[in-house]
Design an enzyme around this catalytic site. Structure first.
Site, PDB file in Angstrom:
ATOM      1  N   ASN A 208      32.539  42.767  49.369  1.00 18.39           N
ATOM      2  CA  ASN A 208      33.275  43.561  50.363  1.00 18.39           C
ATOM      3  C   ASN A 208      32.427  44.768  50.760  1.00 18.39           C
ATOM      4  O   ASN A 208      31.308  44.928  50.289  1.00 18.39           O
ATOM      5  CB  ASN A 208      34.636  43.981  49.799  1.00 18.39           C
ATOM      6  CG  ASN A 208      34.469  44.807  48.540  1.00 18.39           C
ATOM      7  OD1 ASN A 208      33.958  45.923  48.577  1.00 18.39           O
ATOM      8  ND2 ASN A 208      34.877  44.244  47.406  1.00 18.39           N
ATOM      9  N   ASP A 277      39.229  39.952  44.025  1.00 17.69           N
ATOM     10  CA  ASP A 277      40.379  39.283  43.403  1.00 17.69           C
ATOM     11  C   ASP A 277      40.066  37.825  43.067  1.00 17.69           C
ATOM     12  O   ASP A 277      40.743  37.221  42.243  1.00 17.69           O
ATOM     13  CB  ASP A 277      41.582  39.327  44.351  1.00 17.69           C
ATOM     14  CG  ASP A 277      42.178  40.723  44.405  1.00 17.69           C
ATOM     15  OD1 ASP A 277      42.214  41.389  43.351  1.00 17.69           O
ATOM     16  OD2 ASP A 277      42.583  41.160  45.497  1.00 17.69           O
ATOM     17  N   PRO A 303      40.303  38.149  36.716  1.00 19.36           N
ATOM     18  CA  PRO A 303      41.272  38.957  35.971  1.00 19.36           C
ATOM     19  C   PRO A 303      41.538  40.256  36.732  1.00 19.36           C
ATOM     20  O   PRO A 303      40.643  40.779  37.392  1.00 19.36           O
ATOM     21  CB  PRO A 303      40.554  39.247  34.645  1.00 19.36           C
ATOM     22  CG  PRO A 303      39.116  38.972  34.895  1.00 19.36           C
ATOM     23  CD  PRO A 303      39.045  37.962  36.011  1.00 19.36           C
ATOM     24  N   ASP A 304      42.766  40.763  36.669  1.00 20.20           N
ATOM     25  CA  ASP A 304      43.051  42.091  37.234  1.00 20.20           C
ATOM     26  C   ASP A 304      42.755  43.110  36.131  1.00 20.20           C
ATOM     27  O   ASP A 304      43.497  43.236  35.153  1.00 20.20           O
ATOM     28  CB  ASP A 304      44.513  42.181  37.692  1.00 20.20           C
ATOM     29  CG  ASP A 304      44.736  43.469  38.475  1.00 20.20           C
ATOM     30  OD1 ASP A 304      44.328  44.551  37.980  1.00 20.20           O
ATOM     31  OD2 ASP A 304      45.284  43.397  39.590  1.00 20.20           O
ATOM     32  N   LYS A 335      51.925  48.500  43.107  1.00 18.02           N
ATOM     33  CA  LYS A 335      50.724  48.324  42.262  1.00 18.02           C
ATOM     34  C   LYS A 335      50.769  49.269  41.067  1.00 18.02           C
ATOM     35  O   LYS A 335      50.385  48.909  39.945  1.00 18.02           O
ATOM     36  CB  LYS A 335      49.450  48.598  43.083  1.00 18.02           C
ATOM     37  CG  LYS A 335      49.099  47.429  44.001  1.00 18.02           C
ATOM     38  CD  LYS A 335      47.869  47.680  44.857  1.00 18.02           C
ATOM     39  CE  LYS A 335      47.703  46.526  45.839  1.00 18.02           C
ATOM     40  NZ  LYS A 335      46.707  46.729  46.860  1.00 18.02           N
ATOM     41  N   LYS A 339      50.712  47.790  37.304  1.00 16.52           N
ATOM     42  CA  LYS A 339      49.511  48.040  36.500  1.00 16.52           C
ATOM     43  C   LYS A 339      49.700  49.189  35.502  1.00 16.52           C
ATOM     44  O   LYS A 339      48.759  49.593  34.829  1.00 16.52           O
ATOM     45  CB  LYS A 339      48.324  48.320  37.444  1.00 16.52           C
ATOM     46  CG  LYS A 339      48.089  47.158  38.421  1.00 16.52           C
ATOM     47  CD  LYS A 339      46.853  47.304  39.283  1.00 16.52           C
ATOM     48  CE  LYS A 339      46.820  46.203  40.337  1.00 16.52           C
ATOM     49  NZ  LYS A 339      45.486  45.827  40.763  1.00 16.52           N
TER      50      LYS A 339
HETATM   51  O1  PMT Z   1      33.240  52.686  48.039  1.00 18.43           O
HETATM   52  P1  PMT Z   1      33.594  53.372  49.336  1.00 18.43           P
HETATM   53  O2  PMT Z   1      32.803  52.816  50.496  1.00 18.43           O
HETATM   54  O3  PMT Z   1      33.499  54.875  49.237  1.00 18.43           O
HETATM   55  O4  PMT Z   1      35.117  53.015  49.691  1.00 18.43           O
HETATM   56  C1  PMT Z   1      36.148  53.478  48.890  1.00 18.43           C
HETATM   57  C2  PMT Z   1      37.248  52.419  48.658  1.00 18.43           C
HETATM   58  C3  PMT Z   1      37.939  52.109  49.968  1.00 18.43           C
HETATM   59  C4  PMT Z   1      36.634  51.138  48.075  1.00 18.43           C
HETATM   60  C5  PMT Z   1      38.244  53.046  47.603  1.00 18.43           C
HETATM   61  O5  PMT Z   1      38.809  54.204  48.128  1.00 18.43           O
HETATM   62  C6  PMT Z   1      39.336  52.056  47.221  1.00 18.43           C
HETATM   63  O6  PMT Z   1      40.338  51.890  47.885  1.00 18.43           O
HETATM   64  N1  PMT Z   1      39.130  51.361  46.059  1.00 18.43           N
HETATM   65  C7  PMT Z   1      40.041  50.296  45.562  1.00 18.43           C
HETATM   66  C8  PMT Z   1      39.829  49.025  46.317  1.00 18.43           C
HETATM   67  C9  PMT Z   1      40.702  47.900  45.775  1.00 18.43           C
HETATM   68  O7  PMT Z   1      40.222  47.023  45.135  1.00 18.43           O
HETATM   69  O8  PMT Z   1      42.008  48.055  46.029  1.00 18.43           O
HETATM   70  P2  PMT Z   1      43.158  46.965  45.618  1.00 18.43           P
HETATM   71  O9  PMT Z   1      44.391  47.477  46.268  1.00 18.43           O
HETATM   72  O10 PMT Z   1      42.710  45.597  45.912  1.00 18.43           O
HETATM   73  O11 PMT Z   1      43.266  47.108  44.041  1.00 18.43           O
HETATM   74  C10 PMT Z   1      44.173  48.026  43.391  1.00 18.43           C
HETATM   75  C11 PMT Z   1      43.532  48.603  42.141  1.00 18.43           C
HETATM   76  O12 PMT Z   1      43.299  47.568  41.182  1.00 18.43           O
HETATM   77  C12 PMT Z   1      42.179  49.268  42.381  1.00 18.43           C
HETATM   78  O13 PMT Z   1      42.118  50.423  41.594  1.00 18.43           O
HETATM   79  C13 PMT Z   1      41.187  48.210  41.910  1.00 18.43           C
HETATM   80  O14 PMT Z   1      40.006  48.833  41.372  1.00 18.43           O
HETATM   81  C14 PMT Z   1      41.948  47.500  40.812  1.00 18.43           C
HETATM   82  N2  PMT Z   1      41.620  46.064  40.682  1.00 18.43           N
HETATM   83  C15 PMT Z   1      41.703  45.219  41.744  1.00 18.43           C
HETATM   84  C16 PMT Z   1      41.424  43.881  41.582  1.00 18.43           C
HETATM   85  C17 PMT Z   1      41.055  43.406  40.296  1.00 18.43           C
HETATM   86  N3  PMT Z   1      40.768  42.138  40.101  1.00 18.43           N
HETATM   87  N4  PMT Z   1      40.984  44.257  39.263  1.00 18.43           N
HETATM   88  C18 PMT Z   1      41.274  45.567  39.429  1.00 18.43           C
HETATM   89  O15 PMT Z   1      41.201  46.357  38.481  1.00 18.43           O
END
Ligand code: PMT
Length: 406
Positions: A208, A277, A303-304, A335, A339
């Site tokens: 991404n 994911d 895995p999350d 979320k 989590k």
């Molecule tokens: O890196 P930059 O260019 O500065 O951009 C910043 C950002 C947009 C990446 C950052 O601000 C951001 O939003 N990061 C989280 C991105 C994300 O994966 O969001 P999500 O809504 O899909 O996941 C929710 C949370 O679970 C996040 O904290 C993620 O790290 C975590 N996660 C997600 C998937 C996974 N398999 N395991 C996780 O731990």
């Protein structure tokens, strides 16, 4: 920087040197006592007399014959609260990286014992030259803070990255650093940053647009506030901060391994990484050929990580991010609940002026069980401090109950 603090300003021979009298005036207005040292080439763009007038202090130049004291280069580097080289030319950056001391400024810089900032400013093609990039990395690895140049129209007529940032921005960086609280002393903080990459074949991957800037800003801010920081990052092209453990990973499962061996000992985990994911069920060992029939990729769920660590959170503070394109607060709260987080920071990743990649972001920060805080659009550096403030508050109950955050 508190009032009456002393600052060392090294000016080298780039066109942006003509801005330094205005910069000195901005600092002196804040009560900062500015001491200027300039190179011979800097005198092509600004005179020592002007800098002496605006700073109210003697200006040291490359011409040793005018110095009153043979130890001027040592005296001026003593008892400074901060030092900045601006503009920093490619030549001066190279000298700093390799310890070359062949004039008064380069000699004085070697003797500085205060936080040192370097603001490179030069033609974009020169900045991108691998030699310059490597020298900047060397400086950063020694704890010297590089203030990234801005993009825009250059004096030479070209466009690109290489302009000295706005003088007000330079001033704010210097003032903010000295004013930082030391409220993370004794705390171990893990921050994740950047994307993960899931291989399809040896040359292709699922990934991404995360640059790692948001997470890196948080890691840097936590370290400046006294934390012992580990930054676990996916493949990123930005300079990594010095003064902390950095762990490079590629896939979500590698990030999980890096976290697993460190989570037990940490007080706070901030997951700013954009973790994939899904991964390809069976990555192909050899490069797929264009002539092959178009493949169908079977994906499996990764895995999350945050959800896994949420289950063994204990009294650690867990901070998640939520990358959303709609219904931000509702989705982020869901979320946070799933989590088991103390705090979640939602950002709208459908906007091009914030979120992925750039220097700015805008967050809706939601502490568990409380009203959201809307930050407005700010630099990722400014947001990093707000996130840490809110994370400390969110973890305060557990902290008070245990006398420590774990
Ligand atoms: O890196 P930059 O260019 O500065 O951009 C910043 C950002 C947009 C990446 C950052 O601000 C951001 O939003 N990061 C989280 C991105 C994300 O994966 O969001 P999500 O809504 O899909 O996941 C929710 C949370 O679970 C996040 O904290 C993620 O790290 C975590 N996660 C997600 C998937 C996974 N398999 N395991 C996780 O731990």
């Amino acid at each position: 920087m508190e009032k009456e603090k002393k600052m060392f300003l090294g000016v080298t021979g780039g066109i942006a040197a003509y801005k330094m009298p205005d910069f000195v005036r901005l600092l002196t207005k804040e009560g900062v006592d500015v001491h200027v040292v300039m190179t011979k080439n800097a005198e092509q763009f600004v005179t020592p007399a002007v800098l002496r007038t605006v700073s109210g202090n003697r200006v040291l130049t490359a011409d040793w014959s005018h110095q009153d004291d043979p130890f001027d280069h040592l005296n001026i580097s003593k008892e400074m609260d901060a030092a900045l080289i601006a503009p920093a030319t490619a030549n001066f950056i190279a000298k700093m990286a390799h310890g070359i001391a062949d004039d008064l400024l380069s000699t004085a810089v070697l003797a500085l014992a205060c936080p040192l900032y370097v603001a490179p400013a030069m033609n974009p093609r020169m900045l991108q030259n691998p030699a310059v990039m490597e020298n900047l990395r060397i400086l950063e690895s020694r704890g010297i803070r590089i203030i990234p140049p801005e993009s825009g129209a250059m004096a030479c007529g070209e466009e690109g990255e290489g302009r000295l940032p706005a003088l007000e921005q330079l001033r704010d960086i210097l003032l903010a650093t000295r004013a930082r609280k030391q409220d993370f002393i004794g705390k171990r903080v893990i921050v994740t940053a950047g994307p993960t990459e899931e291989p399809i074949d040896p040359v292709r991957c699922l990934t991404n647009r995360s640059s790692g800037k948001m997470g890196t800003a948080i890691a840097r801010a936590a370290a400046t506030r006294g934390a012992q920081v580990t930054l676990i990052h996916g493949p990123v092209a930005i300079p990594l901060p010095a003064g902390m453990e950095t762990v490079a990973v590629r896939t979500a499962r590698e990030m999980l391994d890096a976290l697993e061996s460190r989570f037990e000992a940490c007080d706070m985990l901030v997951m700013a990484a954009a973790v994939s994911d899904y991964r390809v069920a069976s990555p192909i060992a050899k490069k797929m050929k264009k002539t092959d029939a178009p493949p169908t990729l079977a994906l499996v769920q990764n895995p999350d990580l945050l959800e896994m660590f949420g289950k063994k959170k204990g009294r650690r503070v867990l901070v998640g991010f939520a990358a959303e394109t709609e219904d931000m607060a509702h989705n982020a709260r869901e979320k946070m609940r799933r989590k088991n987080l103390d705090l979640i920071c939602a950002n709208d990743v459908s906007r091009s002026d914030i979120g992925f990649g750039g220097a700015y972001n805008e967050l809706v920060i939601i502490p568990r069980g409380q009203e959201p805080l809307h930050t407005g659009r700010l630099t990722k550096e400014a947001l990093a401090d707000i996130v840490l403030d809110e994370a400390l508050k969110a973890g305060a109950a557990a902290f008070a109950a245990s006398g420590g955050m774990k």
